[in-house]
Design a protein around this motif. Structure first.
Motif, short mmCIF file in Angstrom:
data_model
loop_
_atom_site.label_atom_id
_atom_site.label_comp_id
_atom_site.label_asym_id
_atom_site.label_seq_id
_atom_site.Cartn_x
_atom_site.Cartn_y
_atom_site.Cartn_z
N ASP A 200 43.74 69.82 40.51
CA ASP A 200 44.61 68.70 40.16
C ASP A 200 45.12 68.01 41.43
N ILE A 201 45.28 66.70 41.34
CA ILE A 201 45.80 65.93 42.46
C ILE A 201 47.19 65.43 42.11
N VAL A 202 48.13 65.65 43.01
CA VAL A 202 49.51 65.22 42.83
C VAL A 202 49.76 64.03 43.74
N LEU A 203 50.21 62.94 43.14
CA LEU A 203 50.49 61.71 43.89
C LEU A 203 51.99 61.44 43.87
N ALA A 204 52.54 61.11 45.02
CA ALA A 204 53.90 60.58 45.11
C ALA A 204 53.77 59.17 45.66
N MET A 205 54.29 58.18 44.91
CA MET A 205 54.02 56.78 45.24
C MET A 205 55.29 55.95 45.13
N SER A 206 55.47 55.06 46.08
CA SER A 206 56.56 54.10 45.95
C SER A 206 56.16 53.03 44.95
N ASP A 207 57.10 52.18 44.57
CA ASP A 207 56.79 51.18 43.54
C ASP A 207 55.85 50.10 44.05
N GLY A 208 55.56 50.08 45.35
CA GLY A 208 54.54 49.17 45.86
C GLY A 208 53.17 49.47 45.30
N VAL A 209 52.97 50.70 44.84
CA VAL A 209 51.72 51.07 44.17
C VAL A 209 51.81 50.77 42.68
N VAL A 210 52.82 51.33 42.03
CA VAL A 210 52.87 51.25 40.56
C VAL A 210 53.22 49.85 40.06
N ASP A 211 53.77 49.00 40.90
CA ASP A 211 54.01 47.61 40.51
C ASP A 211 52.75 46.77 40.60
N ASN A 212 51.72 47.30 41.28
CA ASN A 212 50.50 46.52 41.48
C ASN A 212 49.26 47.13 40.81
N LEU A 213 49.31 48.39 40.48
CA LEU A 213 48.16 49.04 39.83
C LEU A 213 48.60 49.65 38.51
N TRP A 214 47.81 49.41 37.46
CA TRP A 214 48.06 50.08 36.20
C TRP A 214 47.60 51.53 36.29
N GLU A 215 48.09 52.34 35.37
CA GLU A 215 47.78 53.77 35.38
C GLU A 215 46.28 54.03 35.40
N HIS A 216 45.53 53.34 34.56
CA HIS A 216 44.09 53.61 34.49
C HIS A 216 43.40 53.23 35.80
N GLU A 217 43.94 52.26 36.52
CA GLU A 217 43.36 51.88 37.80
C GLU A 217 43.62 52.96 38.85
N VAL A 218 44.79 53.55 38.82
CA VAL A 218 45.10 54.65 39.74
C VAL A 218 44.16 55.83 39.46
N VAL A 219 44.02 56.18 38.19
CA VAL A 219 43.17 57.32 37.81
C VAL A 219 41.72 57.07 38.21
N GLN A 220 41.22 55.89 37.91
CA GLN A 220 39.84 55.56 38.25
C GLN A 220 39.62 55.60 39.75
N ASN A 221 40.58 55.09 40.49
CA ASN A 221 40.49 55.08 41.94
C ASN A 221 40.42 56.50 42.50
N VAL A 222 41.30 57.39 41.99
CA VAL A 222 41.31 58.78 42.44
C VAL A 222 40.00 59.47 42.06
N HIS A 223 39.55 59.25 40.83
CA HIS A 223 38.29 59.86 40.36
C HIS A 223 37.13 59.45 41.26
N GLU A 224 37.03 58.18 41.56
CA GLU A 224 35.92 57.70 42.40
C GLU A 224 36.01 58.26 43.81
N SER A 225 37.23 58.35 44.35
CA SER A 225 37.39 58.91 45.69
C SER A 225 36.94 60.36 45.73
#
Length: 303
Positions: A200-225
């Motif tokens: 499992d990957i644990v992310l801690a993010m400021s709102d500069g991330v979550v205000d610009n990326l939807w949840e599915h975009e974060v997940v897809q980005n992590v999966h691809e990485s």
């Protein structure tokens, strides 16, 4: 990792240990990124978001508030015997109590004669363990106050195991700790215990991330990485641990890149734009802000 900021870095953002700042004899933990602060430890990660409006006020220093609270928070976790307890003990950590102490220490540190005013959100994840069927299983203690976010992603299944819930007073005014704020960790912070597993990957993010990326975009980005980088399950040597650190750095960089692309696009659709429209505000595009990401991988050490 600290990610690209749209504001100038402070003097506290220096990678030379000889030039790092100290308080009460302790080197200040973490790194400053604009008004954000991030920290990576062996079993604790955090991302605090200082409220940038304080830069326009006399003695305003939101970045110092975010950094000091994170520093004292990590220090309290390090000092508590329950966090470093042996496998045979069953003591539980108390991250809200650690945050409350950190908040009180920051008030003292920023008081006269060196008065600094500011406020910050706070979110952190502390890895501990629980006993189940004579086995030790990983348990994540997640604490949040405000609109930064901790998210647990299971890359192989693209599953969001957990994410924190934003806390607001009103739109674009999150709960926050500091000058003139009614919020306190003891009264307002929320702590959840999350069962996680290796990989499992644990992310801690400021709102500069979550205000610009939807949840599915974060997940897809992590999966691809992770698909691109690959990942093992056991740390067998110091080299393996360093390799994991490098992979998590790449995961964080890719999230930064994706969030920044949206933030700089005046025509993009973003979560912040969507919320603004729901509030009856005319807004388009991403949200320019400090963008900070910490990524950590849950792995079992050999032995």
């Amino acid at each position: 990792m600290p990610s690209g900021s749209f504001s100038d870095p402070l003097s506290t953002h220096n990678r030379s240990r000889d030039r790092r700042s100290y308080i009460n004899g302790e080197m200040i933990r973490g790194i400053t990124n604009g008004d954000d602060a991030v920290l990576v430890g062996e079993n604790f990660i955090g991302a605090n978001d200082g409220v940038g409006a304080w830069a326009q006020k006399p003695k305003g220093h939101a970045a110092l508030w975010s950094r000091l609270i994170l520093h004292f928070w990590a220090l309290e976790a390090e000092r508590d015997a329950s966090v470093t307890s042996t496998a045979s003990t069953s003591l539980e950590p108390d991250p809200i109590a650690y945050l409350q102490t950190a908040y009180e220490h920051t008030i003292e540190a920023t008081a006269a004669p060196n008065e600094c005013k500011g406020t910050t959100t706070a979110c952190g994840a502390l890895l501990h363990h629980v006993h189940e069927a004579a086995m030790l299983e990983p348990m994540l203690y997640v604490t949040n106050l405000g609109d930064s976010q901790v998210m647990v992603v299971r890359p192989e299944t693209k599953e969001v195991v957990y994410k924190t819930t934003e806390q607001w007073h009103w739109f674009d005014c999150p709960r926050q700790l500091g000058t003139n704020s009614p919020d306190t960790p003891k009264a307002n912070a929320v702590m959840d215990k999350v069962k996680i597993k290796e990989g499992d990957i644990v992310l801690a993010m400021s709102d500069g991330v979550v205000d610009n990326l939807w949840e599915h975009e974060v997940v897809q980005n992590v999966h691809e990485s992770m698909q691109r980088l690959g990942h093992g399950r056991h740390i067998e040597s110091e080299g393996d641990a360093q390799d994991t650190d490098g992979r998590m750095l790449d995961v964080a960089k890719e999230l930064l890149r994706a969030a920044r692309t949206i933030a700089e696009d005046p025509y993009a659709e973003s979560p912040f734009m969507e919320r603004a429209v729901e509030e009856g505000l005319a807004m388009e595009g991403g949200k320019l802000d400090d963008i900070s990401v910490v990524a950590a991988l849950c792995r079992r050490r050999k032995g």
